[in-house]
Scaffold this active site. Structure first.
Site, short mmCIF file in Angstrom:
data_model
loop_
_atom_site.label_atom_id
_atom_site.label_comp_id
_atom_site.label_asym_id
_atom_site.label_seq_id
_atom_site.Cartn_x
_atom_site.Cartn_y
_atom_site.Cartn_z
N THR A 117 0.82 -1.20 0.00
CA THR A 117 0.00 0.00 0.00
C THR A 117 0.86 1.26 0.00
O THR A 117 1.99 1.24 0.51
CB THR A 117 -0.89 0.01 1.27
OG1 THR A 117 -1.42 1.32 1.47
CG2 THR A 117 -0.11 -0.36 2.52
N TYR A 141 -1.36 0.22 10.28
CA TYR A 141 -1.68 -0.51 9.05
C TYR A 141 -0.48 -0.47 8.09
O TYR A 141 -0.02 -1.51 7.60
CB TYR A 141 -2.93 0.12 8.39
CG TYR A 141 -3.16 -0.34 6.97
CD1 TYR A 141 -3.44 -1.68 6.68
CD2 TYR A 141 -3.10 0.57 5.90
CE1 TYR A 141 -3.63 -2.10 5.36
CE2 TYR A 141 -3.30 0.16 4.59
CZ TYR A 141 -3.56 -1.17 4.33
OH TYR A 141 -3.75 -1.58 3.03
N1 LIG Z 1 -8.71 -1.05 -0.99
C1 LIG Z 1 -7.64 -0.27 -1.12
O1 LIG Z 1 -7.74 0.92 -1.48
C2 LIG Z 1 -6.26 -0.82 -0.86
C3 LIG Z 1 -5.16 0.05 -1.00
C4 LIG Z 1 -3.89 -0.45 -0.77
C5 LIG Z 1 -3.70 -1.79 -0.45
N2 LIG Z 1 -4.77 -2.60 -0.30
C6 LIG Z 1 -4.52 -4.01 0.06
O2 LIG Z 1 -5.24 -4.84 -0.82
C7 LIG Z 1 -5.60 -6.05 -0.17
C8 LIG Z 1 -7.08 -6.32 -0.39
O3 LIG Z 1 -7.82 -5.23 0.16
P1 LIG Z 1 -9.39 -5.08 -0.08
O4 LIG Z 1 -9.66 -3.64 -0.19
O5 LIG Z 1 -9.82 -6.01 -1.15
O6 LIG Z 1 -9.96 -5.56 1.34
P2 LIG Z 1 -11.15 -6.57 1.68
O7 LIG Z 1 -11.38 -6.44 3.14
O8 LIG Z 1 -12.30 -6.39 0.77
O9 LIG Z 1 -10.49 -7.98 1.36
C9 LIG Z 1 -9.64 -8.66 2.26
C10 LIG Z 1 -10.00 -10.13 2.20
O10 LIG Z 1 -9.09 -10.85 3.04
C11 LIG Z 1 -9.82 -11.74 3.88
N3 LIG Z 1 -9.00 -11.90 5.09
C12 LIG Z 1 -8.64 -10.96 6.00
N4 LIG Z 1 -7.89 -11.50 6.96
C13 LIG Z 1 -7.76 -12.83 6.67
C14 LIG Z 1 -7.09 -13.91 7.29
N5 LIG Z 1 -6.43 -13.75 8.44
N6 LIG Z 1 -7.14 -15.12 6.70
C15 LIG Z 1 -7.84 -15.31 5.54
N7 LIG Z 1 -8.51 -14.32 4.92
C16 LIG Z 1 -8.46 -13.09 5.47
C17 LIG Z 1 -11.16 -11.05 4.10
O11 LIG Z 1 -12.19 -11.94 4.46
C18 LIG Z 1 -11.39 -10.42 2.72
O12 LIG Z 1 -12.04 -11.32 1.85
C19 LIG Z 1 -5.20 -5.87 1.28
O13 LIG Z 1 -3.98 -6.53 1.50
C20 LIG Z 1 -5.03 -4.38 1.43
O14 LIG Z 1 -4.09 -4.06 2.43
C21 LIG Z 1 -6.05 -2.16 -0.49
#
Ligand SMILES: NC(=O)c1ccc[n+]([C@@H]2O[C@H](COP(=O)([O-])OP(=O)(O)OC[C@H]3O[C@@H](n4cnc5c(N)ncnc54)[C@H](O)[C@@H]3O)[C@@H](O)[C@H]2O)c1
Length: 326
Positions: A117, A141
């Site tokens: 991120t 985070y």
């Molecule tokens: N959304 C954004 O703008 C953004 C920006 C930068 C980075 N990210 C990164 O992208 C990735 C996905 O983010 P997202 O926005 O899709 O979030 P999200 O919450 O929609 O998806 C995360 C998924 O991981 C699963 N999860 C969480 N902890 C878990 C565990 N311990 N074991 C198994 N499954 C688990 C959740 O059930 C969910 O399906 C993350 O790593 C996040 O840090 C997202």
């Protein structure tokens, strides 16, 4: 290719899973459904309900399914929540990643794509941040993701793990066919509040800070459409399969910024609704401006974004929210 997608029932992981399957890859989604949804799973993917902190299960699933590559999306993702409960973030995101890497080694899987991120950069005070800039996260985070990145670098050096680290900027929008989008019940980012307010589920939304040194005083972010992020993963996976010793980090952003107020106005335009807001004081952990220097991924992976348009981002996000609430 056989690909294990951790967090594949979540927002970004579900887009990547669908697009991988459409390209002919075999996908196993590994998710504990803490914020993910079974309805996001593609009918052709295999689903394993599991936690990345499980000591044994990830390796077993990798061996049973002859996994070639792991895309690691699973994480907790809320900055304010990480400030309130930092240890939850280190446990889930940092320990979870360590445990997953151990399971990869156990199963002989040597290719990983890691969701990082822009929060790893912190408040750099530079207009554009590049991959080689110092990492100075200002919230748990971001810090929990820095640990993930550093572990990957050490495992690359010690055990020959091949990895691509993708640092996403502000991911937003939904699919153009309105089938996939953001549905995290704990979502707390700008587009969640913009769309909730536009559809009338929230009476008003808060804007944290109007005295930043930016175009209109509100924070400036590099918003990137989720389809372009998914496509970056496909290119990264295909690149890793042709490399035997590879570790690279790429910013995933467009290299252009919009302020919170500019995004709000665009959401008003595409939705035809008035969005009420109140200005509050700055929120701890929020930098003024976060923009990607984004050339490296374009030249190394030949990534070329297709949805670099704030209007498309707002329109797809609004249509998706409307569908969720109708
Ligand atoms: N959304 C954004 O703008 C953004 C920006 C930068 C980075 N990210 C990164 O992208 C990735 C996905 O983010 P997202 O926005 O899709 O979030 P999200 O919450 O929609 O998806 C995360 C998924 O991981 C699963 N999860 C969480 N902890 C878990 C565990 N311990 N074991 C198994 N499954 C688990 C959740 O059930 C969910 O399906 C993350 O790593 C996040 O840090 C997202």
């Amino acid at each position: 290719m056989n690909i294990l997608v951790t967090g594949g029932a979540g927002y970004i992981g579900s887009f990547a899973s669908h697009r991988l399957i459409e390209r002919g890859h075999h996908v196993v989604v590994y998710d504990n459904l803490s914020t993910g949804h079974k309805e996001f799973l593609h009918s052709k993917c295999k689903f394993v309900m599991g936690d990345i902190r499980d000591r044994e299960l990830p390796a077993r699933v990798m061996k049973d399914n002859k996994i070639d590559l792991v895309m690691h999306f699973a994480a907790k993702t809320s900055v304010p929540e990480s400030i309130e409960n930092p240890l939850d973030y280190f446990e889930n995101n940092s320990f979870g990643t360590m445990n997953l890497l151990q399971n990869c080694l156990k199963a002989g899987v040597k290719k990983v794509i890691f969701s990082s991120t822009a929060a790893v950069y912190g408040d750099t005070r530079k207009d554009f941040v590049s991959e080689s800039d110092e990492l100075m996260p200002i919230n748990p985070y971001g810090e929990s993701k820095v640990f993930g990145e550093r572990m990957i670098a050490h495992v690359h050096a010690a055990h020959g793990l091949n990895a691509i680290i993708l640092r996403y900027f502000n991911v937003a929008g939904a699919s153009l066919d309105n089938q996939l989008g953001q549905k995290n019940p704990k979502a707390n980012h700008l587009f969640h509040h913009l769309t909730e307010t536009a559809v009338g589920r929230q009476a008003t939304m808060a804007i944290f800070g109007s005295d930043y040194p930016t175009v209109d005083g509100t924070g400036v972010r590099d918003f990137i459409h989720v389809e372009d992020i998914a496509h970056a993963h496909i290119l990264a996976a295909e690149r890793l399969m042709s490399e035997s010793s590879y570790l690279q980090t790429f910013n995933c952003g467009y290299g252009q910024g919009f302020s919170v107020l500019q995004a709000l106005k665009m959401m008003e335009d595409v939705s035809g609704r008035k969005i009420a807001y109140e200005i509050l004081s700055r929120r701890s952990g929020d930098p003024a401006k976060v923009l990607a220097k984004a050339e490296k991924i374009r030249s190394e992976l030949q990534w070329s974004p297709r949805y670099n348009d704030l209007k498309i981002i707002c329109k797809t996000a609004f249509d998706w929210k409307k569908r969720q609430t109708s």
